[in-house]
Design a protein around this motif. Sequence first.
Motif, PDB file in Angstrom:
ATOM      1  N   THR A 172       0.828  -1.469  -0.218  1.00 43.89           N
ATOM      2  CA  THR A 172       0.123  -0.071  -0.232  1.00 43.89           C
ATOM      3  C   THR A 172       0.948   1.550  -0.487  1.00 43.89           C
ATOM      4  O   THR A 172       0.428   2.489   0.116  1.00 43.89           O
ATOM      5  N   ALA A 177      -4.130   9.119   1.902  1.00 49.81           N
ATOM      6  CA  ALA A 177      -3.874   8.985   3.544  1.00 49.81           C
ATOM      7  C   ALA A 177      -5.859   8.350   2.825  1.00 49.81           C
ATOM      8  O   ALA A 177      -6.283   9.058   2.602  1.00 49.81           O
ATOM      9  N   LEU A 178      -5.602   7.790   4.303  1.00 51.03           N
ATOM     10  CA  LEU A 178      -6.625   7.187   3.859  1.00 51.03           C
ATOM     11  C   LEU A 178      -8.174   7.980   4.764  1.00 51.03           C
ATOM     12  O   LEU A 178      -8.045   7.842   6.197  1.00 51.03           O
ATOM     13  N   THR A 179      -9.399   8.851   4.145  1.00 53.00           N
ATOM     14  CA  THR A 179      -9.958   9.107   5.320  1.00 53.00           C
ATOM     15  C   THR A 179     -11.222   8.548   5.169  1.00 53.00           C
ATOM     16  O   THR A 179     -11.516   7.564   4.419  1.00 53.00           O
ATOM     17  N   ASP A 182     -12.940   7.471   1.805  1.00 47.29           N
ATOM     18  CA  ASP A 182     -11.614   7.125   1.377  1.00 47.29           C
ATOM     19  C   ASP A 182     -12.298   6.418   1.479  1.00 47.29           C
ATOM     20  O   ASP A 182     -12.329   5.151   0.596  1.00 47.29           O
ATOM     21  N   ALA A 183     -12.336   5.657   3.137  1.00 51.66           N
ATOM     22  CA  ALA A 183     -12.723   4.010   3.380  1.00 51.66           C
ATOM     23  C   ALA A 183     -14.491   3.569   2.915  1.00 51.66           C
ATOM     24  O   ALA A 183     -14.949   2.947   2.020  1.00 51.66           O
ATOM     25  N   SER A 225      -6.471   6.949  -2.222  1.00 54.37           N
ATOM     26  CA  SER A 225      -6.562   5.916  -1.397  1.00 54.37           C
ATOM     27  C   SER A 225      -6.302   4.026  -1.668  1.00 54.37           C
ATOM     28  O   SER A 225      -6.495   3.928  -2.606  1.00 54.37           O
ATOM     29  N   PRO A 227      -6.821  -0.097   0.664  1.00 53.23           N
ATOM     30  CA  PRO A 227      -6.950   0.189   1.982  1.00 53.23           C
ATOM     31  C   PRO A 227      -5.400  -0.725   2.623  1.00 53.23           C
ATOM     32  O   PRO A 227      -4.595  -0.649   1.895  1.00 53.23           O
ATOM     33  N   PRO A 228      -5.916  -0.555   3.824  1.00 48.40           N
ATOM     34  CA  PRO A 228      -5.551  -0.145   5.326  1.00 48.40           C
ATOM     35  C   PRO A 228      -4.069  -1.928   5.336  1.00 48.40           C
ATOM     36  O   PRO A 228      -4.861  -2.557   4.359  1.00 48.40           O
ATOM     37  N   GLY A 229      -2.746  -1.382   5.165  1.00 49.55           N
ATOM     38  CA  GLY A 229      -2.198  -2.403   5.212  1.00 49.55           C
ATOM     39  C   GLY A 229      -2.002  -3.539   6.105  1.00 49.55           C
ATOM     40  O   GLY A 229      -2.337  -4.903   5.141  1.00 49.55           O
ATOM     41  N   LEU A 230      -2.704  -3.785   7.505  1.00 49.19           N
ATOM     42  CA  LEU A 230      -3.386  -4.661   7.949  1.00 49.19           C
ATOM     43  C   LEU A 230      -4.389  -4.995   7.410  1.00 49.19           C
ATOM     44  O   LEU A 230      -4.178  -6.337   7.289  1.00 49.19           O
TER      45      LEU A 230
END
Length: 346
Positions: A172, A177-179, A182-183, A225, A227-230
């Motif tokens: 990623t 940045a994921l706002t 965006d999510a 953005s 998806p988050p890395g986790l």
Amino acid sequence: MPPLARHCLALAIGAAGGALFYALHLPLPWMLGALFATMAAALARAPILGPNRLRPAVVAVIGVLLGSRFTPEILDQAGAWAGTLAILGIYGAMVAAVVVPFYRFAGRFDWVTAYFAGMPGGLTEMIELGEANGARPAPIILAHSLRIVLTIALIASWFRLVQGQTVGTGMTAGAGALTWLDALLLLCSAVIGSLLGRRLRIPAPDFLGPLVLSAALHLTGLTESAPPGLLVTVAQVLLGTVLGCRFLGISSGTVAPAAALALGATLLTLGLALLAGLAMGRVAGIAPDQALLALAPGGLTEMGLIALAIHADVAFVALHHVARILLVIVLAPLAFRLLRARRRAP
């Protein structure tokens, strides 16, 4: 053990395998580690069960992730891809012409089973088409499952160990940045894309639907953005666990000769992919690494992940895998009927 406990055990084994591969700095660690750990557990008859119901959500996350790598600059390159798609069609015919006889004579399969085991198509589609035409399903399942596993392992290892590229970390990196907005947009891409994909009956709907919607959002600049890395790591562990659990109920004595055959077929296919990749380089200036990922029959989702990990052109790779799957789904049954009619002709 109840099914929930078996699911949890499979996921725990998959997560442990992914963590071990990550600690050892092996390629594509979370997916390959989970895959090999759960495959070993399945062959050892451990009481595990694949979380298959989670797979649609998992591949939707990966589809959204890959869609986030579609940029407006990609559209400027699309015109050069007509020639590479033509090469893809020739490559598919060459694979069928080489690998089908390989399974017939080296594997001693009957011609019908060899035909659908050797086609460079998707696992589910080849099983369904093979059974509908009288093939034995078990050899087809093993041939395609092992082809996918071996291709992923060989390709990922090549890029990591031979070329020294980091395969599997920082997927990623470079995303905006994921706002909360965006999510929400990415979540809508996953959910609505999956529903549309199923409604339109496209191949791999839970993957391609989210990928297309995510790509549209990124191409129009509505979001930058990913998806988050986790979440991406969890998705890879789940995908590897599902793939490894495909070997449940198969004995190690059955897998060994099937793996030897699959290795031979995979090496033949990758050799043809290298030749076709060189042709793509001559015709359209495509880099060999990118061409190999676009042609290697290791699964659309999995090759897309590797392309993302080495910063290759995800759009190019995804398009060519979709084209390969569609060509095989449409043309393989037609060619089979023609060949069967010729064999029956006096």
